[in-house]
Design a protein around this motif. Structure first.
Motif: not given
Lengths: 320, 320
Positions: A61-74, A196-200
């Motif tokens: 989904t577009p929301a998943e693309v938006g979230a994952k593109s940030l998540a992989v950096n986080l 994916p969940v960033p393990r901050l």
């Protein structure tokens, strides 16, 4: 379908999702550059997220693309044991992604950013043929003052993982085969790939444990990432006992006649944290980070064993 | 043609051009994130540079693409009156750009980075259909401690420009028409488009002049950028006297029956600095930044005049 009319139109959409003012942001986006208040030592990381390389519009989904593109950096910031304090965003927009697409994309990204209090302080966009997202995130160390690094462990240190291994690879396989219909039978595996969940919190807690000697996030699979984590000249002995992997990994491996521990070893994009800890500090680490579980130990000589057998194949190259 | 074999191969190529160790870099690229030593207030900016949107491979050399993709970001730091202290790089590589292409690209980028002592501290790359470059740069204020911002000038302030206006637009026109054959007849205009110069020393000097009230870099042309520089509710009266524009702008305008001052007003991608200064401080500014020349003044009411005549058309949208 409503198109993005102009750069100003897109920036207005960004403003609808991301507050401009935030703690530490002295000059918000909108000038030639933003100005941020930062600690004396900052970690910085940047990752691309590209259509048909890292994701497919057919099942993200577009929301998943938006979230994952940030998540992989986080996740990279988490692997440094740090707290993210700001990010900038570059987006390449093809004509066939309309305003609704970007509205949902930004909503997904903004929800993840808000949950970690990370302000968006700048962005750029361009037309192009396929979606490409570039995110640069920076972060500050926690109370310990230290960042966790790679290649700083010692032979005999215990390898611990936070997060599943191999699960996202199973998710990719079933999504490629069945599209989003796979979500019904493989809920955990598809979620691991799509969201994916960033393990901050765990990364920060690891940095606070003095016995932790190194850390990274597993983005390309253990097979490719372990050599990056281990000190020169070292190898690792890994153990995935029966029942130690996620049931969906075990089930998928069984259905394809593969040993599940190989799926865990070669699987990519889990964004699990992989850390090393001196054995006397393991008990304290497990108390501080209950999700951390031992998966092996650093060996004094090169090479890898998996449940006692040598293994030497190569893993996954996002680029190759 | 030698292809980039893997991400590791590309990273090795990066190492051949960009030193990993540099002042202020505590942990160089190669870990999950880099660690940099930074001042308490940092400016951050990020720009995309995309094939067939911002450049064409038909008339940009690979070295020019590499240098310009960094230069446009450095220009934003210059417009803040700051000194760049580090950058990260994301590259989308299509299959038809070979190893030699990226070798030359990185050489061009590295030469510009070295000339300003800006270390590359991180990068990511991905396959994709067309070249896209994402650069994020950060910078520190100079001895004055201040950053220059937009929209902070006052009616009556003098507008000064550092760098030509309209010249890069002429360069784009002749390159689109004649390709690199245009370099012979239009050396300055083609250079302005192919190899813009970030005005870092001048930006820093402007920030050191107390009477300077605002600054930006002109990337989309005066017509689009002036409204971004001026305070709300203000306009500007601009003057381009005969002989005040570059001879190639004048010659190209004459050949197309256009007033040269309109080329200067609507032209984009000059990456000139545009600053405002309180009139009593102009003499000191001209002494400190000899390249700065007055081009008009902020008017107390909206609207623009060009050599005394109203002008209200819109400029250039990179995205539209």
């Amino acid at each position: 379908m409503p198109r993005i009319a102009s750069e100003d139109d897109f920036l207005a959409l960004m403003d609808a999702h991301f507050p401009r003012q935030a703690a530490g942001v002295e000059l918000p986006r909108g000038d030639d550059a933003a100005v941020v208040a930062v600690p004396p030592r900052l970690c910085v990381t940047s990752d691309l997220f590209v259509e048909d390389v890292h994701f497919r519009r057919s099942y993200f989904t577009p929301a998943e693309v938006g979230a994952k593109s940030l998540a992989v950096n986080l996740s990279d910031v988490a692997a440094m044991g740090a707290t993210p304090t700001g990010f900038v965003l570059g987006i390449v927009c093809p004509d066939d992604a309309d305003r609704n697409y970007w509205d949902a994309f930004l909503a997904g990204m903004a929800a993840l950013a808000a949950s970690h209090d990370v302000p968006l302080v700048g962005g750029d966009l361009s037309r192009g043929d396929k979606i490409a997202v570039s995110v640069t995130v920076w972060g500050a160390p926690g109370a310990s003052g230290r960042f966790l690094t790679r290649a700083t462990g010692n032979p005999g240190d215990i390898l611990v993982a936070v997060g599943e291994l191999g699960l996202a690879r199973v998710g990719l396989a079933v999504l490629e085969k069945h599209g989003r219909a796979a979500l019904a039978d493989w809920p955990a595996a598809t979620a691991a790939h799509l969201a994916p969940v960033p393990r901050l919190a765990e990364g920060l807690a690891l940095a606070g444990q003095p016995g932790v000697t190194s850390c990274m996030d597993v983005s390309d699979g253990l097979a490719r990432d372990l050599p990056r984590l281990l000190p020169d000249g070292c190898g690792a002995d890994l153990f995935f006992p029966p029942g130690g992997l996620h049931p969906e990994v075990t089930a998928h491996a069984a259905g394809h006649g593969r040993p599940p521990e190989k799926v865990a070893f070669f699987g990519g994009e889990d964004y699990a944290l992989l850390a090393t800890v001196a054995p006397p500090a393991l008990a304290a680490l497990r108390a501080a980070v209950p999700a951390a579980r031992p998966i092996g130990a650093i060996a004094a000589k090169p090479g890898y064993t998996l449940n006692g057998s040598p293994i030497n194949e190569r893993g996954f190259d996002h680029f190759g």
